[in-house]
Design a protein around this motif. Structure first.
Motif, PDB file in Angstrom:
ATOM      1  N   GLN A 294      29.227  48.575  40.320  1.00 10.97           N
ATOM      2  CA  GLN A 294      28.047  47.873  40.821  1.00 10.97           C
ATOM      3  C   GLN A 294      27.015  48.318  39.989  1.00 10.97           C
ATOM      4  N   ARG A 325      29.651  44.293  38.824  1.00 12.42           N
ATOM      5  CA  ARG A 325      28.689  43.927  39.156  1.00 12.42           C
ATOM      6  C   ARG A 325      27.043  44.002  38.790  1.00 12.42           C
ATOM      7  N   GLY A 369      25.043  42.866  47.860  1.00 13.20           N
ATOM      8  CA  GLY A 369      25.850  43.582  47.317  1.00 13.20           C
ATOM      9  C   GLY A 369      25.919  44.649  48.130  1.00 13.20           C
ATOM     10  N   ALA A 377      27.679  53.330  42.739  1.00 11.89           N
ATOM     11  CA  ALA A 377      26.442  52.228  42.179  1.00 11.89           C
ATOM     12  C   ALA A 377      25.481  52.541  41.228  1.00 11.89           C
TER      13      ALA A 377
END
Lengths: 419, 171
Positions: A294, A325, A369, A377
């Motif tokens: 992410q 993402r 998120g 991430a």
């Protein structure tokens, strides 16, 4: 003996001719700020104290931004408490969903915080406003309650470390990299209890967006505040926004600093802070192959229009890597609209990014998120502590918006140079 | 004020997300916060901590967020006192404001280990490690901060100053 900008602002607000580092002052505040996580405790304390009215309805500011839009029922109850208090006290500056933004992006944008102000906020990133030549620092909820009642707070006058940045910014290097590099050098308690004054010809040319990012992360080095002496760039930013008078303070040439640290930034490449502390910094060329799940571009650190422009510049005509993402969060409604007008949102949508309404959301693992166990991430946010963005076994890598955007396309941490 | 209890030892830079993760900040109920205290640093802490136990930690304890939920969670978990080599600024301030006893003493932190039996005397600024038979002296609080504590924390002080009649903050 000369004085720093910080000592001058504090002296004037405390009604003293001058102040010394280490001295404890009781001082008036221009703004007392709270959000949907910290203000509920302050409001309860305010009521328990038997106080009927805030000291000044123009100067107590509430911005529900952390878990808004309400992520669950308890969050909705906290936001409701703020809303009812704002209505009952007829607060001038209460920003409802649809009008709000991330507090530290919103207040400068609306011209609410101005140079020379003394701001306390029940949010650690209140230090952001130092970029305007204001003294601003994070405090807790009880401090906020006390200031809502009295219009005053107590402060220990901090010592100041002067940082001097010289040289030329390399490609893809910006304010975020300067502050990450600095924290990497001095550590997460390198400026504990102190003010970080950012100076040098690099800062003189740095746009306001980069200055906000730097002052914002002073707390990640333990700093009480970050500050930049106002100049032409500051004045251009506040001129059309200010609806009241403000005062420019400057540091004297012979002001006393507890330390002066100089960096030649010509040698600095984009910086990545590895888990689980903002001081674990490496250059982008030293990161190795780290696949990611992410990317988050936004927050009080990097959710400004310039940040989104940088991300769009990298993402133009590209797609986010499969099974990765990308979440983009404009800092305010104005930034959201401006991004739309400039076509940035089209670029993000074409790249398969999700675009969120303004919120702190994922930065602190709240919502919008959150990371699963083992996920990694890249974020343009400010903290990469254990579990900061979700599961305690997830990992956060801090970077600037260009690096974050490139990483989303690559599916691993990387530079726009690799696209 | 004197406290005696068993030590929970932590390292440097224990951040507020470790003390109370943000996922639990949708409430400020002390009991609920206590159930998740130190969840990201030591998942068994909240279950095993006993009333009166004492936290010892290295430098920069409580760094990160301004959330007062961190000292609230620690206090509600039963911890009587936090001793650290140094504290992050906002955590230090919050603890003082809400009367969570704290003390800076790097020498004591250096020697003390998890499970030690320790006694802390706030007034004297003294720490006795009964397991290791050592006594340490810490710096007393500056006068202004002592005044805050004597007024029952910051709200007590402000109420005196502003002449407000509300109930005193429970200690």
């Amino acid at each position: 003996m000369g004085k720093t900008i910080t000592e001058k602002i504090l002296a004037d607000h405390a009604g003293e001719r001058e102040v010394e580092p280490g001295q404890i002052i009781e001082t008036r505040v221009d703004i007392a700020l709270g959000n949907d996580i910290t203000a509920p405790i302050a409001i309860n304390e305010f009521k328990k104290a038997g106080c009927a009215k805030v000291f000044d309805r123009e100067k107590v500011i509430l911005v529900p931004d952390h878990f808004v839009p309400n992520k669950d029922i308890p969050s909705a109850n906290q936001a409701k408490l703020l809303r009812e208090f704002a209505r009952e006290q007829r607060l001038t500056h209460y920003y409802e969903l649809g009008d709000m933004g991330i507090e530290h992006v919103l207040l400068p944008e609306k011209g609410i915080v101005l140079p020379g102000d003394l701001v306390i906020g029940a949010d650690s990133h209140t230090c952001t406003y130092g970029a305007l030549g204001a003294f601003s620092t994070g405090i807790g909820s009880t401090d906020l309650a006390a200031a809502m009642i009295s219009g005053e707070t107590w402060l220990k006058v901090p010592e100041t470390i002067k940082f001097v940045y010289t040289g030329k910014l390399n490609k893809w290097v910006e304010g975020k990299d300067l502050i990450l590099f600095t924290i990497g050098d001095i550590g997460v308690d390198g400026a504990l209890y102190k003010t970080m004054e950012f100076t040098g010809d690099v800062i003189d040319k740095l746009p306001m967006s980069g200055r906000f990012t730097m002052a914002n992360m002073a707390i990640e080095a333990g700093g009480k505040s970050g500050i930049i002496v106002p100049d032409r760039i500051t004045e251009e930013y506040v001129r059309d926004r200010a609806e009241r008078d403000y005062r420019l303070y400057f540091s004297d040439k012979d002001a006393t600093y507890c330390d002066i640290i100089e960096y030649d930034i010509s040698k600095i490449e984009p910086q990545i802070a590895f888990p689980h502390l903002p001081e674990n910094v490496r250059g982008i060329s030293e990161t190795g192959n780290i696949p990611i799940d992410q990317v988050v571009i936004g927050s009080c650190t990097n959710g400004r229009l310039e940040d989104l422009r940088r991300a769009a510049h990298v993402l133009q005509g590209k797609k986010v890597a499969p099974y990765t993402r990308l979440i983009i969060i404009p800092g305010t409604q104005w930034i959201y609209r401006q991004s739309m007008k400039e076509g940035l949102l089209d670029i993000f949508l074409d790249a398969r990014a999700a675009i969120s309404t303004p919120t702190c959301g994922p930065c602190l693992g709240g919502h919008m998120g959150v990371l699963a166990k083992g996920e990694k991430a890249v974020a343009t946010t400010n903290r990469n502590f254990v579990g900061r963005m979700g599961d305690p076994e997830s990992e956060v890598y801090l970077a600037n918006p260009s690096i974050a955007a490139a990483s989303a396309v690559l599916g691993r941490i990387g530079s726009p140079e690799e696209l | 004020m004197r406290f005696r209890g068993k030590v929970w030892k932590f390292g440097a830079d224990v951040d507020t997300d470790a003390i109370i993760p943000a996922r639990h900040l949708n409430t400020s109920d002390p009991g609920e916060l206590a159930r998740h205290c130190m969840e990201n640093a030591n998942p068994s802490f909240a279950k095993e901590v006993k009333e009166g136990d004492i936290i010892f930690a290295k430098e920069n304890f409580g760094c990160g967020s301004s959330r007062e939920h961190a000292p609230i969670a620690i206090k509600a978990s039963g911890i009587s006192c936090v001793v650290a080599s140094s504290f992050a600024r906002i955590f230090y301030r919050n603890s003082l404001n809400m009367a969570l006893p704290i003390m800076e003493c790097p020498e004591a932190v250096e020697i003390t280990e998890e499970g030690d039996e320790v006694e802390v005397n706030l007034g004297k600024g003294e720490i006795i490690n009964h397991t290791r038979h050592k006594t340490f002296k810490s710096m007393p609080l500056p006068p202004f901060m002592q005044k805050l504590v004597e007024s029952g924390g910051l709200m007590g002080y402000i109420k005196q100053k502003s002449g407000l009649q509300g109930e005193m903050k429970p200690k």
